[in-house]
Design a protein around this motif. Structure first.
Motif, PDB file in Angstrom:
ATOM      1  N   TYR A  10       0.836  -1.195   0.000  1.00  0.00           N
ATOM      2  CA  TYR A  10       0.000   0.000   0.000  1.00  0.00           C
ATOM      3  C   TYR A  10       0.872   1.246   0.000  1.00  0.00           C
ATOM      4  O   TYR A  10       2.073   1.181   0.273  1.00  0.00           O
ATOM      5  N   GLU A  11       0.270   2.378  -0.291  1.00  0.00           N
ATOM      6  CA  GLU A  11       1.011   3.639  -0.380  1.00  0.00           C
ATOM      7  C   GLU A  11       1.727   4.004   0.917  1.00  0.00           C
ATOM      8  O   GLU A  11       2.727   4.705   0.893  1.00  0.00           O
ATOM      9  N   ASP A  12       1.219   3.514   2.042  1.00  0.00           N
ATOM     10  CA  ASP A  12       1.857   3.836   3.322  1.00  0.00           C
ATOM     11  C   ASP A  12       3.047   2.921   3.631  1.00  0.00           C
ATOM     12  O   ASP A  12       3.617   2.973   4.712  1.00  0.00           O
ATOM     13  N   GLY A  13       3.424   2.068   2.667  1.00  0.00           N
ATOM     14  CA  GLY A  13       4.580   1.196   2.836  1.00  0.00           C
ATOM     15  C   GLY A  13       4.290  -0.120   3.531  1.00  0.00           C
ATOM     16  O   GLY A  13       5.208  -0.877   3.808  1.00  0.00           O
ATOM     17  N   THR A  14       3.027  -0.423   3.800  1.00  0.00           N
ATOM     18  CA  THR A  14       2.670  -1.673   4.467  1.00  0.00           C
ATOM     19  C   THR A  14       2.181  -2.707   3.449  1.00  0.00           C
ATOM     20  O   THR A  14       1.778  -2.367   2.334  1.00  0.00           O
ATOM     21  N   PHE A  15       2.200  -3.956   3.864  1.00  0.00           N
ATOM     22  CA  PHE A  15       1.702  -5.048   3.028  1.00  0.00           C
ATOM     23  C   PHE A  15       0.323  -5.520   3.480  1.00  0.00           C
ATOM     24  O   PHE A  15      -0.469  -5.986   2.682  1.00  0.00           O
ATOM     25  N   LYS A  16       0.039  -5.424   4.756  1.00  0.00           N
ATOM     26  CA  LYS A  16      -1.227  -5.847   5.358  1.00  0.00           C
ATOM     27  C   LYS A  16      -1.502  -7.327   5.072  1.00  0.00           C
ATOM     28  O   LYS A  16      -2.480  -7.680   4.424  1.00  0.00           O
ATOM     29  N   PRO A  17      -0.643  -8.203   5.584  1.00  0.00           N
ATOM     30  CA  PRO A  17      -0.753  -9.632   5.274  1.00  0.00           C
ATOM     31  C   PRO A  17      -2.053 -10.279   5.729  1.00  0.00           C
ATOM     32  O   PRO A  17      -2.507 -11.233   5.102  1.00  0.00           O
ATOM     33  N   GLY A  18      -2.674  -9.786   6.777  1.00  0.00           N
ATOM     34  CA  GLY A  18      -3.900 -10.390   7.277  1.00  0.00           C
ATOM     35  C   GLY A  18      -5.167  -9.878   6.630  1.00  0.00           C
ATOM     36  O   GLY A  18      -6.252 -10.376   6.909  1.00  0.00           O
ATOM     37  N   LYS A  19      -5.046  -8.912   5.722  1.00  0.00           N
ATOM     38  CA  LYS A  19      -6.216  -8.342   5.057  1.00  0.00           C
ATOM     39  C   LYS A  19      -6.734  -9.315   3.997  1.00  0.00           C
ATOM     40  O   LYS A  19      -5.964  -9.899   3.233  1.00  0.00           O
ATOM     41  N   SER A  20      -8.039  -9.475   3.936  1.00  0.00           N
ATOM     42  CA  SER A  20      -8.646 -10.354   2.927  1.00  0.00           C
ATOM     43  C   SER A  20      -8.465  -9.760   1.541  1.00  0.00           C
ATOM     44  O   SER A  20      -8.441  -8.548   1.359  1.00  0.00           O
ATOM     45  N   ILE A  21      -8.356 -10.629   0.566  1.00  0.00           N
ATOM     46  CA  ILE A  21      -8.188 -10.226  -0.826  1.00  0.00           C
ATOM     47  C   ILE A  21      -9.545 -10.259  -1.523  1.00  0.00           C
ATOM     48  O   ILE A  21     -10.376 -11.112  -1.225  1.00  0.00           O
ATOM     49  N   THR A  22      -9.772  -9.337  -2.431  1.00  0.00           N
ATOM     50  CA  THR A  22     -11.034  -9.303  -3.175  1.00  0.00           C
ATOM     51  C   THR A  22     -10.905 -10.113  -4.454  1.00  0.00           C
ATOM     52  O   THR A  22      -9.805 -10.463  -4.884  1.00  0.00           O
ATOM     53  N   ARG A  23     -12.050 -10.343  -5.071  1.00  0.00           N
ATOM     54  CA  ARG A  23     -12.066 -11.095  -6.325  1.00  0.00           C
ATOM     55  C   ARG A  23     -11.279 -10.379  -7.418  1.00  0.00           C
ATOM     56  O   ARG A  23     -10.533 -11.014  -8.163  1.00  0.00           O
TER      57      ARG A  23
END
Length: 186
Positions: A10-23
């Motif tokens: 993401y733009e803030d430099g994070t990956f957010k590994p636990g965030k669900s992915i959309t279709r």
């Protein structure tokens, strides 16, 4: 995968590994893993979109429309399947595990194998919760080791897929396909 620009943060430099992915994120990631790249393969992606634009009408405002057309061009998905993932009411739904298994298996060419080998047995305790149309794909993806169950005995077909999980799956797809990722068509 990040270095190869298949997965970005993401733009803030994070990956957010636990965030669900959309279709639509899944369609985009799978197409990138199979060689689509805005820079290197722009002409092929644009060609695919030009060919299939009318068949995926109603999805053109999704950022995954061109990657979806590329998957049609590569014969991974049909136009109807792309539309099912990318129509406005579905594109931002969280990807379910059985859907991930279907996408993975199709990307690896499971359909001919499944037609020739209809005697497979899914042994997960929750196999009755897996939609019938996805059962073979779940078998294929788990037998290849691309996906695992949520436990030894439970697949969790309706659980959502996280960004970390899809990254692992895509890496396993690339390893299974036995080629090194290079930007552009291989």
């Amino acid at each position: 995968l990040s270095a190869d620009r298949i997965i970005t943060g993401y733009e803030d430099g994070t990956f957010k590994p636990g965030k669900s992915i959309t279709r639509q994120e899944a369609i985009t990631l799978l197409s990138k893993a199979l060689g689509a790249s805005d820079e290197t393969n722009a002409s092929i992606v644009n060609l695919a979109y030009g060919i299939y634009e009318a068949e995926i009408a109603g999805c053109e405002d999704s950022y995954a429309a061109k990657p979806g057309a590329y998957l049609i061009y590569r014969q991974v998905l049909t136009p109807d399947e792309v539309k099912e993932y990318l129509v406005p009411e579905n594109r931002n739904l969280e990807l379910k595990r059985y859907e991930a298994a279907s996408l993975i298996a199709k990307a690896l060419g499971a359909d001919p194998w499944l037609k020739a080998n209809s005697d497979y047995t899914v042994t997960f305790e929750d196999k009755d919760e897996i939609p019938a149309i996805a059962l073979g794909y779940v078998y294929y993806a788990t037998e290849l080791g691309i996906m695992n169950g949520m436990s030894e005995t439970v697949f969790g077909p309706h659980e959502t897929v996280t960004r970390a999980q899809i990254a692992v799956m895509i890496k396993r797809i690339l390893d299974t396909m036995n080629f090194d990722y290079v930007r552009g068509m291989i």
